[in-house]
Design a protein around this motif. Structure first.
Motif, short mmCIF file in Angstrom:
data_model
loop_
_atom_site.label_atom_id
_atom_site.label_comp_id
_atom_site.label_asym_id
_atom_site.label_seq_id
_atom_site.Cartn_x
_atom_site.Cartn_y
_atom_site.Cartn_z
N ARG A 117 87.91 -25.50 -16.05
CA ARG A 117 87.79 -26.53 -15.03
C ARG A 117 89.09 -27.33 -14.94
NH1 ARG A 117 82.10 -27.53 -13.62
NH2 ARG A 117 82.94 -29.20 -12.34
N THR B 260 87.53 -30.12 -9.43
CA THR B 260 86.80 -31.31 -8.99
C THR B 260 87.79 -32.43 -8.74
OG1 THR B 260 84.89 -30.65 -10.35
CG2 THR B 260 84.94 -32.93 -9.55
N LYS C 211 82.46 -36.89 -5.76
CA LYS C 211 83.43 -35.82 -6.02
C LYS C 211 83.28 -34.66 -5.04
CE LYS C 211 84.41 -38.03 -9.92
NZ LYS C 211 85.66 -38.79 -10.11
N GLU D 24 83.92 -30.54 -5.05
CA GLU D 24 84.02 -29.45 -6.02
C GLU D 24 84.32 -28.15 -5.29
OE1 GLU D 24 81.39 -29.12 -9.64
OE2 GLU D 24 80.65 -27.38 -8.51
#
Length: 331
Positions: free
Chosen positions: A181, A226, A326, A328
């Motif tokens: 991530r 993100t 957020k 993503e």
């Protein structure tokens, strides 16, 4: 390529648990304010007691251990195992990469979901100017050590006018790191950032011209990206996470905030007293979450109005989204 705005939900909760405020670094944008957050280090019994306060929704709650630098805590491994035993949905350690107290020897990859490393520049020069000499190499070495032991790793890049010029170099930097991530954060005007001269946050035009494109390029490598939405479109409704979601920012002095923008001020919603979560008296941040203003985030308007822009008629040029909202991107 899939892109979605991660909606707020009362069924999901995040516990940002600062188990100490001490750190071996002195980053220029550090948000820790020891006068407001405490300078103490929580002992392991207190950590366990405080984790238990939030364990009723453990299966829906993500725990993030923070500092300061959480690996400076000699009992971090015990805190991780306690959170694991209580059945929290996920467990993350946010680290500057130094991985003190042989933390990788004391926990295994099954104990936590992510080790999250902070890097604030694509080059040593930029990163080390923000975070301290030698930190670029330390982060890279830390990720390699963690991946060698099968820990899932993520990276956080906090964007400011000091480093946004290097963000477009980051896809090449992360290409060989085998991280899962990548988080792009917007710098908050709190802690040290609130005391600096100049405007650290970038303009709406710069943000929108750079952030989404870089996010898509990194996501194309199979890395989930993100980043905060920051600016709402005209047809989008503002929602405050403090009102429609459960997020708790816990500090060693017992303060529990629900809005990170408020953390420089004694506006916290709750306090932990005698191992009980106690609501603080009015007026606190919760009394402000329901306010509706054209600028969007009322906390932003009150605490960091320099982020806002107005036209000649005095109307806001854009709405600021809740910092917890957020975007993503994944493939």
């Amino acid at each position: 390529m899939q892109k979605q705005t991660v909606a707020f939900s009362k069924d999901s909760s995040n516990l940002f648990f600062h188990i100490l405020t001490r750190c071996n670094l002195s980053c220029t944008h550090c948000y820790i304010n020891r006068e407001q957050h405490g300078a103490n280090t929580l002992d392991i019994d207190t950590i366990r007691d405080w984790l238990a306060l939030f364990s009723k929704k453990a299966a829906q709650t993500n725990v993030i251990f923070l500092g300061g630098e959480p690996t400076l805590h000699p009992d971090l491994h015990l805190a991780v195992k306690s959170a694991k035993g209580l059945g929290f949905k996920s467990i993350t350690i946010d680290t500057n990469g130094y991985l003190f107290h042989d933390i990788l020897d004391k926990i295994c990859c099954d104990d936590i979901d992510f080790l999250s490393f902070s890097l604030d520049g694509a080059t040593r020069h930029t990163n080390d100017a923000i975070r301290g000499e030698g930190t670029y190499d330390t982060v890279m070495e830390g990720i390699q050590k963690a991946r060698a032991r099968n820990f899932s790793c993520s990276m956080i890049y906090t964007v400011s006018d000091q480093n946004i010029h290097e963000l477009e170099l980051m896809p090449d930097i992360v290409r060989g790191l085998d991280i899962d991530r990548f988080f792009i954060q917007v710098i908050g005007i709190r802690g040290k950032s609130s005391k600096t001269d100049g405007k650290l946050q970038v303009s709406k035009e710069t943000w929108l011209n750079i952030i989404p494109g870089v996010a898509e390029t990194i996501a194309a490598q199979g890395i989930i990206v993100t980043y905060p939405k920051v600016f709402l479109d005209e047809d989008e409704t503002f929602q405050c996470a403090g009102h429609v979601a459960d997020n708790y920012f816990v500090f060693p002095n017992g303060r529990v905030y629900q809005c990170p923008v408020c953390e420089d001020f004694p506006l916290h919603s709750y306090e932990i007293k005698h191992n009980k979560l106690v609501a603080t008296p009015k007026i606190n941040e919760k009394d402000l979450f329901d306010l509706t203003i054209p600028e969007g985030c009322v906390m932003n308007k009150m605490i960091q109005p320099q982020n806002l822009a107005y036209n000649e008629s005095g109307d806001p040029e854009h709405k600021i989204a809740c910092c917890m909202l957020k975007e993503e991107i994944s493939i």
